[in-house]
Design a protein around this motif. Structure first.
Motif, mmCIF file in Angstrom:
data_model
loop_
_atom_site.group_PDB
_atom_site.id
_atom_site.type_symbol
_atom_site.label_atom_id
_atom_site.label_comp_id
_atom_site.label_asym_id
_atom_site.label_seq_id
_atom_site.Cartn_x
_atom_site.Cartn_y
_atom_site.Cartn_z
ATOM 1 N N SER A 55 8.544 -7.784 11.844
ATOM 2 C CA SER A 55 8.319 -9.027 10.934
ATOM 3 C C SER A 55 7.926 -7.948 9.661
ATOM 4 N N GLY A 56 8.809 -9.482 8.276
ATOM 5 C CA GLY A 56 9.038 -8.908 7.753
ATOM 6 C C GLY A 56 8.076 -7.784 6.598
ATOM 7 N N ALA A 100 0.916 -5.155 14.686
ATOM 8 C CA ALA A 100 -0.087 -4.269 14.904
ATOM 9 C C ALA A 100 -0.526 -4.564 16.677
ATOM 10 N N ARG A 101 -0.227 -5.617 16.780
ATOM 11 C CA ARG A 101 -0.937 -6.061 17.906
ATOM 12 C C ARG A 101 0.273 -7.215 18.708
ATOM 13 N N ARG A 142 9.035 0.270 10.947
ATOM 14 C CA ARG A 142 8.682 -0.191 9.872
ATOM 15 C C ARG A 142 9.698 -1.626 9.968
ATOM 16 N N HIS A 143 11.340 -1.436 10.237
ATOM 17 C CA HIS A 143 12.338 -2.591 9.939
ATOM 18 C C HIS A 143 12.834 -2.700 11.381
ATOM 19 N N CYS A 144 12.585 -2.202 12.440
ATOM 20 C CA CYS A 144 12.693 -2.692 13.948
ATOM 21 C C CYS A 144 12.119 -3.768 14.834
ATOM 22 N N ARG A 155 0.996 -14.260 20.651
ATOM 23 C CA ARG A 155 1.109 -14.376 19.641
ATOM 24 C C ARG A 155 1.112 -12.490 19.122
ATOM 25 N N ALA A 156 1.814 -12.626 17.993
ATOM 26 C CA ALA A 156 1.312 -11.545 16.918
ATOM 27 C C ALA A 156 1.261 -11.151 15.850
ATOM 28 N N THR A 157 0.524 -9.812 15.766
ATOM 29 C CA THR A 157 0.411 -9.495 14.609
ATOM 30 C C THR A 157 0.762 -9.040 13.467
ATOM 31 N N ASP A 158 0.845 -8.629 12.653
ATOM 32 C CA ASP A 158 1.614 -6.811 11.906
ATOM 33 C C ASP A 158 0.156 -6.901 10.981
ATOM 34 N N LEU A 159 0.876 -5.251 11.306
ATOM 35 C CA LEU A 159 -0.434 -4.090 10.250
ATOM 36 C C LEU A 159 -0.525 -5.267 8.602
ATOM 37 N N ALA A 160 0.271 -6.000 8.512
ATOM 38 C CA ALA A 160 -0.633 -6.781 7.027
ATOM 39 C C ALA A 160 -1.627 -7.765 6.937
#
Length: 445
Positions: free
Chosen positions: A361-362, A367-368, A389-391, A412-417
């Motif tokens: 994710s940019g 996160a999971r 952070r970037h990869c 299905r991905a979820t990011d820390l944002a």
């Protein structure tokens, strides 16, 4: 006569005629001999072929490779002339190299090819040869010994930097995932124009170069500067614009300083390859790769938002809502995950199954990642290695398959944002940012 002609085809005799024989064949049951020969002189070819007229008729046709036909756009079309001001790589040569390296070629001219999903399996970084390639124009062949980067516009101290100057400055190395904004475009319904990428227009590399902020500080920015414009050596004509243009993109001054943007001259510990922007390219972590201008020759500080073709005509999300057209610029990579193992349509045994993949994710680290097996409830996968952070982030899940048949695997991905990969595609007119969850079907036996 057959023996006589056979001796005529001997390699020493062929070489004596100044001919290179690439292949010969007779189709079973036919009375035709086919040959592929190469020579710098057509008269030599005709002289060499003269003895065969004793056995029948001789036809000589100009030939080409399949790659050259594709890169030129047809059997009788000439390969597009290169820009005389900027020498370019031969399209046939560039395309053949990509094929030999196992890339999935979508277009030979300009060269566009993606990484196969199976090639994604492995370590954190993608070998240079297997890293996807996205071009809008011909590939410039710049001479690193004479190349220079100019930094001008609204600056206090205009700069002209050689590659040696840059390598002597403070360097930084970042592992960054780059993704084409059109990745997954071929999966949109209804279809949209543009390169028909599957899901392999994404790769990760270790980039080394000079922080962009370092160069901007050396130049000194005037108070009126608002945007940083990057100009590549590649160029050509585009629909809707008069005359040739160069590939140009800009970042706001705040983004340029805060995004960890890098002026990269090395990739995975090697000098930057020509197909990836040698001798210098921009790498903007987290942003879709259109911002990471290749073959960089100029940086210009301007006092406005840039309105170039690849800034406003292209790389804009565009939707029609309540009869109004809504447009939004393509910026950060959307959160996405891919299943790399098992492969689509692969046969697997009943019992334990390891599902692996990558996610990125940019906006923030992953996160999971959750995985659904055959429509069952989502199960959280294990993230492999530290969050970066970037990869991209590798993940895996050990599942169990007890019944034979076809099973759909989804990730299905979820990011820390807090951004979650959507289950349904978000259609837009130019086909950017398609990060919908995708099913991978396997056969259980």
């Amino acid at each position: 006569m057959g023996a006589l002609l056979l001796n005529h085809l001997s390699r020493p005799n062929v070489r004596k005629h100044g001919i290179e024989l690439h292949g010969e064949a007779v189709v079973q049951g036919e009375h035709t001999l086919y040959m592929i020969v190469e020579s710098s002189d057509e008269d030599r070819v005709r002289s060499f072929m003269r003895p065969f007229a004793m056995a029948g008729t001789v036809e000589i046709h100009p030939a080409s490779t399949c790659v050259r036909v594709v890169s030129s756009g047809g059997c009788v079309a000439e390969v597009a002339a290169v820009d005389e001001a900027v020498p370019s790589v031969d399209p046939e040569e560039a395309c053949q190299r990509a094929i030999d390296e196992g890339l999935v070629v979508h277009r030979a001219h300009p060269l566009n090819c993606e990484t196969s999903i199976t090639a994604l399996i492995g370590g954190v970084v993608m070998p240079n040869a297997h890293f996807y390639v996205r071009n809008h124009f011909q590939v410039p062949a710049l001479d690193a010994s004479t190349w220079r980067l100019s930094v001008g516009g609204l600056v206090e101290r205009p700069l002209s930097l050689s590659l040696r100057d840059l390598t002597r400055m403070r360097s930084q190395t970042l592992v960054v995932t780059l993704e084409c904004a059109g990745n997954g475009r071929s999966l949109l319904e209804p279809p949209v124009p543009g390169e028909k990428w599957d899901l392999g227009a994404v790769s990760t590399a270790e980039w080394t170069g000079v922080p962009l902020a370092e160069v901007l500080d050396r130049a000194g920015l005037k108070a009126s500067a608002r945007s940083v414009l990057f100009r590549g050596a590649d160029g050509g004509t585009v629909e809707g614009r008069a005359g040739p243009i160069r590939f140009e993109r800009s970042l706001s001054l705040d983004v340029a300083r805060d995004s960890d943007a890098l002026l990269a001259y090395a990739m995975n510990g090697e000098p930057l390859p020509i197909q990836h922007g040698a001798p210098l390219r921009v790498v903007v972590p987290g942003w879709y790769a259109v911002a990471s201008v290749k073959w960089l020759t100029e940086i210009e500080l301007i006092d406005r938002e840039f309105d170039g073709h690849f800034q406003v005509d292209k790389y804009q999300y565009e939707w029609e809502r309540d009869r109004d057209v809504i447009r939004e610029p393509v910026t950060l990579q959307r959160v996405r995950s891919l299943i790399t193992e098992p492969g689509a349509d692969e046969e697997v045994e009943c019992g334990e199954l390891v599902v692996r993949g990558v996610a990125w994710s940019g906006a923030a680290p992953i996160a999971r990642v959750d995985v659904s097996i055959g429509g069952a409830p989502w199960q959280e996968a294990r993230l492999v290695g530290d969050r970066k952070r970037h990869c991209w982030q590798w993940w895996e899940l050990i599942a169990r398959l007890d019944r034979p048949g076809t099973v759909a695997l989804r990730a299905r991905a979820t990011d820390l944002a807090g951004r979650v990969q959507p289950e349904q595609q978000e259609w837009n007119r130019l086909g950017y940012g398609n990060n919908a969850v995708r099913a991978v079907a396997v056969t259980v036996r």
